[in-house]
Design a protein around this motif. Structure first.
Motif, short mmCIF file in Angstrom:
data_model
loop_
_atom_site.label_atom_id
_atom_site.label_comp_id
_atom_site.label_asym_id
_atom_site.label_seq_id
_atom_site.Cartn_x
_atom_site.Cartn_y
_atom_site.Cartn_z
N ILE A 32 0.77 -1.03 -0.19
CA ILE A 32 -0.09 -0.15 0.01
C ILE A 32 0.99 1.23 0.05
N ALA A 33 0.63 2.08 -0.92
CA ALA A 33 1.55 3.18 -1.04
C ALA A 33 0.96 4.29 -0.19
N LYS A 34 1.99 5.23 0.31
CA LYS A 34 1.42 6.06 1.46
C LYS A 34 0.38 7.17 1.02
N ASP A 35 0.67 7.43 -0.43
CA ASP A 35 -0.27 8.53 -1.03
C ASP A 35 -1.54 7.90 -1.03
N GLU A 36 -1.72 6.43 -1.15
CA GLU A 36 -3.17 6.00 -1.29
C GLU A 36 -4.10 6.34 -0.07
N VAL A 37 -3.24 6.30 1.12
CA VAL A 37 -3.93 6.67 2.26
C VAL A 37 -3.47 7.90 3.22
N PRO A 38 -3.56 9.06 2.57
CA PRO A 38 -2.92 10.10 3.07
C PRO A 38 -3.47 10.32 4.59
N ALA A 39 -4.29 10.11 5.31
CA ALA A 39 -4.79 10.36 6.37
C ALA A 39 -4.18 9.50 7.32
N LEU A 40 -3.71 8.27 7.05
CA LEU A 40 -3.07 7.54 8.17
C LEU A 40 -1.75 8.15 8.73
N GLN A 41 -1.64 8.37 9.85
CA GLN A 41 -0.33 8.70 10.54
C GLN A 41 0.50 7.86 11.11
N ARG A 42 0.01 6.74 11.86
CA ARG A 42 0.83 5.54 12.53
C ARG A 42 -0.16 4.58 12.44
N LEU A 43 0.88 3.32 12.79
CA LEU A 43 0.35 2.02 13.20
C LEU A 43 0.87 1.79 14.57
N ALA A 44 -0.18 0.88 15.17
CA ALA A 44 -0.10 0.43 16.45
C ALA A 44 0.01 -0.81 16.20
N ILE A 99 0.27 -4.81 17.79
CA ILE A 99 0.06 -5.75 18.87
C ILE A 99 1.09 -7.11 18.78
N GLY A 100 1.66 -7.30 19.69
CA GLY A 100 2.85 -8.63 19.52
C GLY A 100 4.27 -8.00 19.29
N ALA A 101 4.55 -6.77 18.84
CA ALA A 101 5.77 -6.41 18.38
C ALA A 101 6.01 -4.80 18.67
N ASN A 102 7.24 -4.38 18.60
CA ASN A 102 7.34 -3.13 18.58
C ASN A 102 7.18 -2.20 17.55
N ALA A 103 7.43 -2.91 16.24
CA ALA A 103 7.15 -2.34 14.99
C ALA A 103 7.18 -3.46 14.11
N ILE A 104 6.83 -3.25 12.79
CA ILE A 104 6.88 -4.06 11.73
C ILE A 104 7.13 -3.15 10.56
N PRO A 105 7.85 -3.76 9.60
CA PRO A 105 8.39 -2.91 8.28
C PRO A 105 7.18 -2.26 7.83
N ALA A 106 7.23 -1.19 7.61
CA ALA A 106 5.99 -0.41 7.03
C ALA A 106 6.53 1.41 6.51
N HIS A 107 5.61 1.88 5.76
CA HIS A 107 5.91 3.08 5.46
C HIS A 107 5.70 4.09 6.65
N TRP A 108 4.81 3.84 7.52
CA TRP A 108 4.20 4.74 8.69
C TRP A 108 5.27 4.19 9.93
N PRO A 109 5.18 5.51 10.92
CA PRO A 109 5.62 5.19 12.18
C PRO A 109 4.90 4.14 12.66
N CYS A 110 5.71 3.29 13.71
CA CYS A 110 4.78 2.49 14.42
C CYS A 110 5.01 2.57 15.98
N VAL A 111 3.90 2.30 16.63
CA VAL A 111 4.24 2.24 18.20
C VAL A 111 3.67 0.88 18.46
N ARG A 112 3.84 0.74 19.59
CA ARG A 112 3.39 -0.79 20.39
C ARG A 112 2.22 -0.35 21.12
N PHE A 113 0.94 -1.18 20.87
CA PHE A 113 -0.27 -1.13 21.52
C PHE A 113 0.22 -1.77 23.13
N ASP A 114 0.45 -1.03 24.08
CA ASP A 114 1.02 -1.24 25.24
C ASP A 114 -0.07 -0.79 26.33
#
Length: 524
Positions: free
Chosen positions: A122-134, A136-151
């Motif tokens: 999924i290209a970042k410009d396809e979903v311009p509103a998405l700011q980050r991923l949270a 579950i089960g890891a600190n981050a996954i390889p992605a275009h968006w910043p990742c946080v952990r659901f903690d």
């Protein structure tokens, strides 16, 4: 905690309720623990900058975090967009763009599903509103968006601002079949969800000390979510399967003496196939089912003989699942039909003759129209589609064909139009056709559903461009972009589609395409 009787929070009662509230992966969650998890999740959402009107996409299997996120979003005035775990990149991108989700909570991995790989397509410009991923089960996954952990359950965040009940604003978005460019988003409020949950608990006469539910349907759909909320409203214990498998389902049904289960005919078929016992689950009182596969009547007869009482249901994302159900006193042949009596005494069902446009008398088939407290607010950010879906006096045009019985019940017969029921989900042909047409070497495409070895599968007819596509390449591309049940079982190359002229223009003869598909499959 909310005091509004129309809020989701009001469903989590403690008086006369059973404990635990949930059992997830063998771990009990008491009602007090559930309430604490909801408050912790609300604080976590606030720390992520999520507030009133913000959309959070939830792409999770069945787990307590799913429940906590929905109730916490209601607490914050936010909106949850439910993402089907079987979705792939094209479908996820469509939902994220249409909903305007700022945050998505996602699994790091689940069995064979590689969420990171899907997101990478999924290209970042396809979903311009998405700011980050949270995650579950890891600190981050390889992605275009910043990742946080659901903690939320592990770390203490500042309390969320005091709740202001927004019980008539959108709180949950389901996906439903679109006409051309993918699913629409069906918006429900706390009032529609909570009110229907209470109606379900009352209509089923649920006793929290005697009844329990095996939740084996995905929470991302109205079928799974409605049954879950109904038992929460009743104060009964819910045993949760993260994803359906027959063996664990059979084990939990037997060990915990479960009384209620809801699912597809295929789910109950697989459960029965695992045991030779004449009456393997004597504690089951209600097996509510939706018939998606051929041979469901024979299955119902076998289940009845072995002590599994199947009850026909009716529902949709727009009016919610478990909208209606058959009654125990019904004759067997009537009890297993889709339809039945509405859960809410305030619901109204009528049938309109599709040829005359007039309301049909009992026994006459036509399009089912519904007006009920469980009805949706509308299609999210799509007022034109909402207007088209409602009659002038506020009834929802279901697009389903059925008939009234004359005793207050009704019968669902079939789906109107060309929508296909694949893998237990209603799918518009245009959604798959658009993906096929986006592939190199394809000039045009049409998709129909056929019965293939007892299962509903789709078959594609393709008009090639100058360089015809390789079928293996085409299938591989579609598997990357679509859920498995939407990938055509066969792809046939044709020079033209069968058409007919009408006053409204040239129309594709889908019935002829279905016949062509069956002829070619038979020839194989």
């Amino acid at each position: 905690m909310s005091a509004n009787a129309s809020s989701l929070q009001s469903l989590i009662r403690t008086e006369a309720a059973a404990n635990p509230a949930f059992v997830c992966d063998g771990t009990p969650v008491s009602r007090a623990e559930l309430a604490a998890k909801i408050e912790a999740t609300a604080a976590w959402l606030a720390a992520q900058g999520i507030g009133k009107g913000d959309v959070v996409a939830v792409w999770l299997v069945n787990r307590i975090e799913w429940v906590a996120l929905l109730f916490a979003a209601a607490r914050c005035g936010a909106i949850v967009a439910a993402v089907n775990t079987r979705y792939r990149s094209a479908e996820v991108a469509h939902l994220l763009k249409l909903s305007g989700a700022r945050l998505m909570v996602v699994e790091a991995a689940f069995r064979s599903v590689d969420f990171a790989a899907i997101l990478a397509d999924i290209a970042k410009d396809e979903v311009p509103a998405l700011q980050r991923l949270a995650v579950i089960g890891a600190n981050a996954i390889p992605a275009h968006w910043p990742c946080v952990r659901f903690d939320a359950f592990d770390r203490r965040y500042p309390p969320a601002p005091p709740a202001q009940d927004e019980v008539d604003q959108p709180v949950l978005l389901y996906t439903t079949s679109g006409t051309t460019k993918g699913p629409k988003l069906v918006a429900h409020s706390q009032r529609t969800l909570a009110g229907h949950a209470i109606s379900v608990a009352k209509a089923l006469r649920l006793d929290p000390q005697r009844h329990s539910l095996l939740a084996m349907l995905p929470f991302c759909g109205t079928f799974g979510m409605t049954s879950l909320l109904g038992f929460v409203a009743a104060g009964a214990t819910v045993h949760v399967l993260d994803a359906f498998e027959a063996a664990p389902a059979l084990k939990i049904l037997g060990q915990h003496k479960i009384t209620h289960a809801f699912g597809s005919d295929e789910m109950f078929r697989r459960i029965l196939a695992l045991t030779d016992a004449p009456r393997p689950l004597p504690h089951l009182e209600v097996c509510g089912f939706a018939a998606f596969q051929p041979g469901w009547r024979e299955l119902a007869a076998e289940a009845e003989a072995r002590g599994l009482p199947l009850f026909g249901l009716y529902g949709s994302s727009e009016v919610q699942a478990l909208f209606s159900i058959a009654r125990p006193i019904d004759a067997f042949a009537d009890r297993i039909e889709g339809g039945g009596w509405p859960m809410s005494a305030d619901a109204k069902v009528r049938v309109r003759d599709t040829e005359t446009g007039e309301l049909a008398a009992s026994g006459i088939s036509g399009e089912i129209e519904i007006n009920a407290p469980s009805s949706f607010l509308g299609y999210f950010n799509n007022p034109d589609a909402t207007r088209d879906a409602l009659t002038a006096d506020g009834f929802f045009r279901t697009g389903d064909i059925g008939r009234l019985r004359g005793d207050g019940s009704f019968v669902y017969e079939t789906r109107a139009g060309d929508a296909m029921r694949l893998g237990g989900f209603l799918v518009a042909p245009g959604e798959i056709e658009d993906e096929i047409k986006s592939c190199n070497g394809v000039a045009d495409a049409q998709v129909v559903a056929v019965d293939l070895k007892g299962q509903a599968r789709c078959v594609a007819f393709v008009i090639p461009a100058k360089e015809p596509p390789m079928q293996e390449t085409l299938v591989a591309r579609l598997r990357e972009r679509l859920a498995g049940y939407k990938v055509p079982a066969r792809i046939y190359v044709v020079e033209a589609f069968p058409v007919t002229d009408s006053a409204n223009g040239v129309k594709i003869q889908r019935a002829r395409l279905r016949a062509m598909a069956m002829e070619r499959i038979a020839a194989e």
